[in-house]
Design a protein around this motif. Sequence first.
Motif, PDB file in Angstrom:
ATOM      1  N   ARG A  45      -1.182  43.344  44.240  1.00  0.00           N
ATOM      2  CA  ARG A  45       0.185  43.181  43.745  1.00  0.00           C
ATOM      3  C   ARG A  45       1.159  43.433  44.878  1.00  0.00           C
ATOM      4  NH1 ARG A  45       1.528  45.613  37.900  1.00  0.00           N
ATOM      5  NH2 ARG A  45      -0.442  44.484  37.628  1.00  0.00           N
ATOM      6  N   GLU A  46       2.154  42.553  45.016  1.00  0.00           N
ATOM      7  CA  GLU A  46       3.099  42.681  46.122  1.00  0.00           C
ATOM      8  C   GLU A  46       4.535  42.720  45.623  1.00  0.00           C
ATOM      9  OE1 GLU A  46       3.116  39.452  48.869  1.00  0.00           O
ATOM     10  OE2 GLU A  46       3.476  37.910  47.360  1.00  0.00           O
ATOM     11  N   PHE A  47       5.325  43.420  46.365  1.00  0.00           N
ATOM     12  CA  PHE A  47       6.750  43.559  46.066  1.00  0.00           C
ATOM     13  C   PHE A  47       7.472  42.235  46.288  1.00  0.00           C
ATOM     14  CE2 PHE A  47      10.924  45.265  45.930  1.00  0.00           C
ATOM     15  CZ  PHE A  47      11.622  44.769  47.022  1.00  0.00           C
ATOM     16  N   VAL A  48       8.391  41.918  45.390  1.00  0.00           N
ATOM     17  CA  VAL A  48       9.209  40.708  45.518  1.00  0.00           C
ATOM     18  C   VAL A  48      10.680  41.068  45.737  1.00  0.00           C
ATOM     19  CG1 VAL A  48      10.028  38.624  44.369  1.00  0.00           C
ATOM     20  CG2 VAL A  48       7.639  39.345  44.093  1.00  0.00           C
ATOM     21  N   ALA A  49      11.245  41.857  44.830  1.00  0.00           N
ATOM     22  CA  ALA A  49      12.665  42.189  44.927  1.00  0.00           C
ATOM     23  C   ALA A  49      12.960  43.377  44.029  1.00  0.00           C
ATOM     24  CB  ALA A  49      13.540  41.003  44.519  1.00  0.00           C
ATOM     25  N   VAL A  50      14.058  44.065  44.334  1.00  0.00           N
ATOM     26  CA  VAL A  50      14.502  45.205  43.537  1.00  0.00           C
ATOM     27  C   VAL A  50      16.019  45.200  43.469  1.00  0.00           C
ATOM     28  CG1 VAL A  50      14.450  46.733  45.560  1.00  0.00           C
ATOM     29  CG2 VAL A  50      14.385  47.732  43.264  1.00  0.00           C
ATOM     30  N   ILE A  51      16.544  45.739  42.374  1.00  0.00           N
ATOM     31  CA  ILE A  51      17.981  45.894  42.216  1.00  0.00           C
ATOM     32  C   ILE A  51      18.258  47.254  41.583  1.00  0.00           C
ATOM     33  CG2 ILE A  51      18.021  44.762  39.934  1.00  0.00           C
ATOM     34  CD1 ILE A  51      20.761  43.554  40.831  1.00  0.00           C
ATOM     35  N   THR A  52      19.252  47.961  42.111  1.00  0.00           N
ATOM     36  CA  THR A  52      19.635  49.233  41.495  1.00  0.00           C
ATOM     37  C   THR A  52      20.581  48.950  40.341  1.00  0.00           C
ATOM     38  OG1 THR A  52      21.466  49.542  43.044  1.00  0.00           O
ATOM     39  CG2 THR A  52      19.343  50.516  43.630  1.00  0.00           C
ATOM     40  N   TRP A  53      20.392  49.708  39.284  1.00  0.00           N
ATOM     41  CA  TRP A  53      21.120  49.406  38.055  1.00  0.00           C
ATOM     42  C   TRP A  53      22.607  49.707  38.173  1.00  0.00           C
ATOM     43  CZ3 TRP A  53      18.560  46.220  35.480  1.00  0.00           C
ATOM     44  CH2 TRP A  53      18.856  45.916  34.156  1.00  0.00           C
ATOM     45  N   GLY A  54      22.964  50.730  38.901  1.00  0.00           N
ATOM     46  CA  GLY A  54      24.376  51.113  38.996  1.00  0.00           C
ATOM     47  C   GLY A  54      25.151  50.270  39.987  1.00  0.00           C
ATOM     48  N   ARG A  55      24.751  50.326  41.243  1.00  0.00           N
ATOM     49  CA  ARG A  55      25.505  49.660  42.306  1.00  0.00           C
ATOM     50  C   ARG A  55      25.081  48.212  42.520  1.00  0.00           C
ATOM     51  NH1 ARG A  55      26.242  53.949  47.293  1.00  0.00           N
ATOM     52  NH2 ARG A  55      27.293  55.581  46.114  1.00  0.00           N
ATOM     53  N   THR A  58      20.405  45.406  46.438  1.00  0.00           N
ATOM     54  CA  THR A  58      19.188  44.596  46.353  1.00  0.00           C
ATOM     55  C   THR A  58      18.397  44.652  47.653  1.00  0.00           C
ATOM     56  OG1 THR A  58      20.371  42.609  47.053  1.00  0.00           O
ATOM     57  CG2 THR A  58      20.211  42.996  44.683  1.00  0.00           C
ATOM     58  N   ILE A  59      17.099  44.506  47.509  1.00  0.00           N
ATOM     59  CA  ILE A  59      16.188  44.360  48.641  1.00  0.00           C
ATOM     60  C   ILE A  59      15.199  43.258  48.267  1.00  0.00           C
ATOM     61  CG2 ILE A  59      14.404  45.433  50.061  1.00  0.00           C
ATOM     62  CD1 ILE A  59      15.719  48.131  49.550  1.00  0.00           C
ATOM     63  N   TYR A  60      14.893  42.401  49.228  1.00  0.00           N
ATOM     64  CA  TYR A  60      13.947  41.301  48.996  1.00  0.00           C
ATOM     65  C   TYR A  60      12.790  41.363  49.989  1.00  0.00           C
ATOM     66  CZ  TYR A  60      17.657  39.092  46.242  1.00  0.00           C
ATOM     67  OH  TYR A  60      18.626  38.814  45.305  1.00  0.00           O
ATOM     68  N   ASP A  62      10.459  39.586  52.636  1.00  0.00           N
ATOM     69  CA  ASP A  62      10.792  38.529  53.598  1.00  0.00           C
ATOM     70  C   ASP A  62      10.340  37.158  53.108  1.00  0.00           C
ATOM     71  OD1 ASP A  62      10.188  40.567  56.577  1.00  0.00           O
ATOM     72  OD2 ASP A  62      11.955  40.352  55.297  1.00  0.00           O
ATOM     73  N   SER A  63       9.248  37.121  52.385  1.00  0.00           N
ATOM     74  CA  SER A  63       8.675  35.850  51.963  1.00  0.00           C
ATOM     75  C   SER A  63       9.536  35.114  50.940  1.00  0.00           C
ATOM     76  CB  SER A  63       7.282  36.074  51.378  1.00  0.00           C
ATOM     77  OG  SER A  63       7.340  36.969  50.278  1.00  0.00           O
ATOM     78  N   VAL A  64      10.466  35.820  50.285  1.00  0.00           N
ATOM     79  CA  VAL A  64      11.294  35.178  49.255  1.00  0.00           C
ATOM     80  C   VAL A  64      12.774  35.198  49.596  1.00  0.00           C
ATOM     81  CG1 VAL A  64       9.590  35.859  47.516  1.00  0.00           C
ATOM     82  CG2 VAL A  64      11.674  37.237  47.813  1.00  0.00           C
ATOM     83  N   LYS A  65      13.122  35.862  50.687  1.00  0.00           N
ATOM     84  CA  LYS A  65      14.527  35.991  51.063  1.00  0.00           C
ATOM     85  C   LYS A  65      15.146  34.608  51.268  1.00  0.00           C
ATOM     86  CE  LYS A  65      14.936  39.648  53.444  1.00  0.00           C
ATOM     87  NZ  LYS A  65      14.906  40.624  54.556  1.00  0.00           N
ATOM     88  N   GLY A  66      16.310  34.413  50.660  1.00  0.00           N
ATOM     89  CA  GLY A  66      16.989  33.129  50.769  1.00  0.00           C
ATOM     90  C   GLY A  66      16.579  32.118  49.704  1.00  0.00           C
ATOM     91  N   ARG A  67      15.500  32.408  48.975  1.00  0.00           N
ATOM     92  CA  ARG A  67      15.039  31.491  47.932  1.00  0.00           C
ATOM     93  C   ARG A  67      15.131  32.117  46.542  1.00  0.00           C
ATOM     94  NH1 ARG A  67       9.891  30.012  47.695  1.00  0.00           N
ATOM     95  NH2 ARG A  67       9.083  31.914  48.661  1.00  0.00           N
ATOM     96  N   PHE A  68      14.904  33.399  46.446  1.00  0.00           N
ATOM     97  CA  PHE A  68      14.939  34.107  45.164  1.00  0.00           C
ATOM     98  C   PHE A  68      16.189  34.976  45.093  1.00  0.00           C
ATOM     99  CE2 PHE A  68      10.032  34.367  44.431  1.00  0.00           C
ATOM    100  CZ  PHE A  68       9.959  32.987  44.582  1.00  0.00           C
ATOM    101  N   THR A  69      16.716  35.125  43.889  1.00  0.00           N
ATOM    102  CA  THR A  69      17.877  35.982  43.672  1.00  0.00           C
ATOM    103  C   THR A  69      17.636  36.883  42.473  1.00  0.00           C
ATOM    104  OG1 THR A  69      19.361  34.281  44.558  1.00  0.00           O
ATOM    105  CG2 THR A  69      20.360  36.066  43.281  1.00  0.00           C
ATOM    106  N   ILE A  70      17.779  38.173  42.676  1.00  0.00           N
ATOM    107  CA  ILE A  70      17.621  39.144  41.592  1.00  0.00           C
ATOM    108  C   ILE A  70      19.000  39.540  41.092  1.00  0.00           C
ATOM    109  CG2 ILE A  70      17.581  41.154  43.138  1.00  0.00           C
ATOM    110  CD1 ILE A  70      15.440  42.381  41.285  1.00  0.00           C
ATOM    111  N   SER A  71      19.104  39.719  39.783  1.00  0.00           N
ATOM    112  CA  SER A  71      20.379  40.127  39.196  1.00  0.00           C
ATOM    113  C   SER A  71      20.091  40.914  37.923  1.00  0.00           C
ATOM    114  CB  SER A  71      21.250  38.911  38.888  1.00  0.00           C
ATOM    115  OG  SER A  71      20.608  38.059  37.947  1.00  0.00           O
TER     116      SER A  71
END
Length: 125
Positions: A45-55, A58-60, A62-71
């Motif tokens: 299992r590999e990390f894709v992206a994360v988002i903090t709930w308050g602020r 985001t962190i992505y 490298d393999s998905v940066k520029g193609r995936f968007t977390i919200s």
Amino acid sequence: QVQLVESGGGLVQAGGSLRLSCAASGRTFSAYAMGWFRQAPGKEREFVAVITWGRGETIYADSVKGRFTISRDNAKNTMYLQLNSLKTEDTAVYYCAARSSFGVIPTTARQYAYWGQGTQVAVSS
């Protein structure tokens, strides 16, 4: 008990798009951060992206940066992952995860306490 339910997976051609959702529920759910991971057959299992709930930081991967968007939509307790310009190597089961305790922004699976059951994303050539 916190429950996470993913949806939105499916089969798409290379270059296409999908939008994944992760709905969180539970009596006292309050996330610090929520993330997406994926696991392809025979791989870890590999990390894709994360988002903090308050602020909304985001962190992505490298393999998905520029193609995936977390919200996220705090009012709906729902997190999203927009997948654009999909490649065959994006094929995997995608899992959402949640962490309730504060700390460094979590990018490894062991930092998350709650997991969904996953949704399959298949990208054909």
